[in-house]
Write a protein that holds these residues in place. Structure first.
Motif, PDB file in Angstrom:
ATOM      1  N   ARG A  46       0.829  -1.214   0.000  1.00  0.00           N
ATOM      2  CA  ARG A  46       0.000   0.000   0.000  1.00  0.00           C
ATOM      3  C   ARG A  46       0.861   1.262   0.000  1.00  0.00           C
ATOM      4  NH1 ARG A  46      -5.512  -0.751  -0.926  1.00  0.00           N
ATOM      5  NH2 ARG A  46      -5.911  -2.868  -0.284  1.00  0.00           N
ATOM      6  N   GLY A  47       0.511   2.185  -0.885  1.00  0.00           N
ATOM      7  CA  GLY A  47       1.237   3.441  -0.978  1.00  0.00           C
ATOM      8  C   GLY A  47       2.483   3.352  -1.842  1.00  0.00           C
ATOM      9  N   LYS A  84      -0.858   5.012  -5.961  1.00  0.00           N
ATOM     10  CA  LYS A  84      -1.282   6.401  -6.108  1.00  0.00           C
ATOM     11  C   LYS A  84      -0.319   7.366  -5.425  1.00  0.00           C
ATOM     12  CE  LYS A  84      -5.109   9.495  -5.128  1.00  0.00           C
ATOM     13  NZ  LYS A  84      -6.414   9.637  -4.467  1.00  0.00           N
ATOM     14  N   GLU A  85       0.088   7.038  -4.182  1.00  0.00           N
ATOM     15  CA  GLU A  85       0.995   7.933  -3.456  1.00  0.00           C
ATOM     16  C   GLU A  85       2.324   8.097  -4.181  1.00  0.00           C
ATOM     17  OE1 GLU A  85       1.460   7.066   0.721  1.00  0.00           O
ATOM     18  OE2 GLU A  85      -0.616   6.364   0.810  1.00  0.00           O
ATOM     19  N   MET A  86       2.861   7.001  -4.728  1.00  0.00           N
ATOM     20  CA  MET A  86       4.130   7.092  -5.449  1.00  0.00           C
ATOM     21  C   MET A  86       3.978   7.947  -6.700  1.00  0.00           C
ATOM     22  SD  MET A  86       6.583   4.277  -7.251  1.00  0.00           S
ATOM     23  CE  MET A  86       7.200   3.536  -5.772  1.00  0.00           C
ATOM     24  N   GLU A  88       1.892  10.325  -7.277  1.00  0.00           N
ATOM     25  CA  GLU A  88       1.740  11.733  -6.899  1.00  0.00           C
ATOM     26  C   GLU A  88       3.078  12.353  -6.495  1.00  0.00           C
ATOM     27  OE1 GLU A  88      -1.309  11.680  -3.915  1.00  0.00           O
ATOM     28  OE2 GLU A  88      -2.918  11.603  -5.412  1.00  0.00           O
ATOM     29  N   ARG A  89       3.876  11.619  -5.722  1.00  0.00           N
ATOM     30  CA  ARG A  89       5.181  12.165  -5.324  1.00  0.00           C
ATOM     31  C   ARG A  89       6.113  12.313  -6.510  1.00  0.00           C
ATOM     32  NH1 ARG A  89       7.917   9.821  -0.160  1.00  0.00           N
ATOM     33  NH2 ARG A  89       9.254  11.552  -0.703  1.00  0.00           N
ATOM     34  N   LYS A  93       3.401  16.245  -6.608  1.00  0.00           N
ATOM     35  CA  LYS A  93       2.256  16.543  -5.758  1.00  0.00           C
ATOM     36  C   LYS A  93       2.524  15.953  -4.380  1.00  0.00           C
ATOM     37  CE  LYS A  93      -0.769  16.158  -9.722  1.00  0.00           C
ATOM     38  NZ  LYS A  93      -1.775  15.320 -10.362  1.00  0.00           N
ATOM     39  N   ASP A  94       2.112  16.659  -3.344  1.00  0.00           N
ATOM     40  CA  ASP A  94       2.283  16.127  -1.980  1.00  0.00           C
ATOM     41  C   ASP A  94       1.257  15.052  -1.743  1.00  0.00           C
ATOM     42  OD1 ASP A  94       4.375  17.813  -1.368  1.00  0.00           O
ATOM     43  OD2 ASP A  94       3.062  19.416  -0.678  1.00  0.00           O
ATOM     44  N   ALA A  95       1.720  13.930  -1.211  1.00  0.00           N
ATOM     45  CA  ALA A  95       0.803  12.814  -0.943  1.00  0.00           C
ATOM     46  C   ALA A  95       0.183  12.932   0.416  1.00  0.00           C
ATOM     47  CB  ALA A  95       1.562  11.485  -1.040  1.00  0.00           C
TER      48      ALA A  95
END
Length: 95
Positions: A46-47, A84-86, A88-89, A93-95
């Motif tokens: 996750r993340g 998604k978090e990866m 965005e970073r 974009k800040d996750a």
């Protein structure tokens, strides 16, 4: 970052663990991912992202040195889909 750098970083951040213990943990982590993928499974962190395999059909390839046609067997290859978090970073974009 290479494997040895990862082990060193984890050892520095976890002073209660010895370098050989950290190395065993990293080896186990990667071995479990490979074992799961080899049985057709999926590994999701996750993340971070998900590891799966994809099938490649048999085909006729070409030897780049000689130009000779060679048969290439069907195979499964590893595939990574970032979370998604990866994404965005990586795109600022800040996750």
């Amino acid at each position: 970052m290479i494997r040895s750098e990862l082990i060193q970083k984890l050892a520095e951040e976890n002073p209660g663990l010895s370098l050989p213990e950290v190395e065993k943990i990293v080896d186990l982590f990667f071995r479990e991912i490979v074992d799961r993928l080899s049985t057709g499974g999926r590994v999701e962190l996750r993340g971070f992202g998900a590891f799966t395999t994809r099938a490649r059909d048999a085909r006729t390839g070409r030897n780049p040195r000689t130009g000779e046609q060679v048969p290439v067997d069907a195979k499964r290859v590893p595939y990574f889909k970032p979370g998604k978090e990866m994404r965005e970073r990586l795109n600022g974009k800040d996750a």
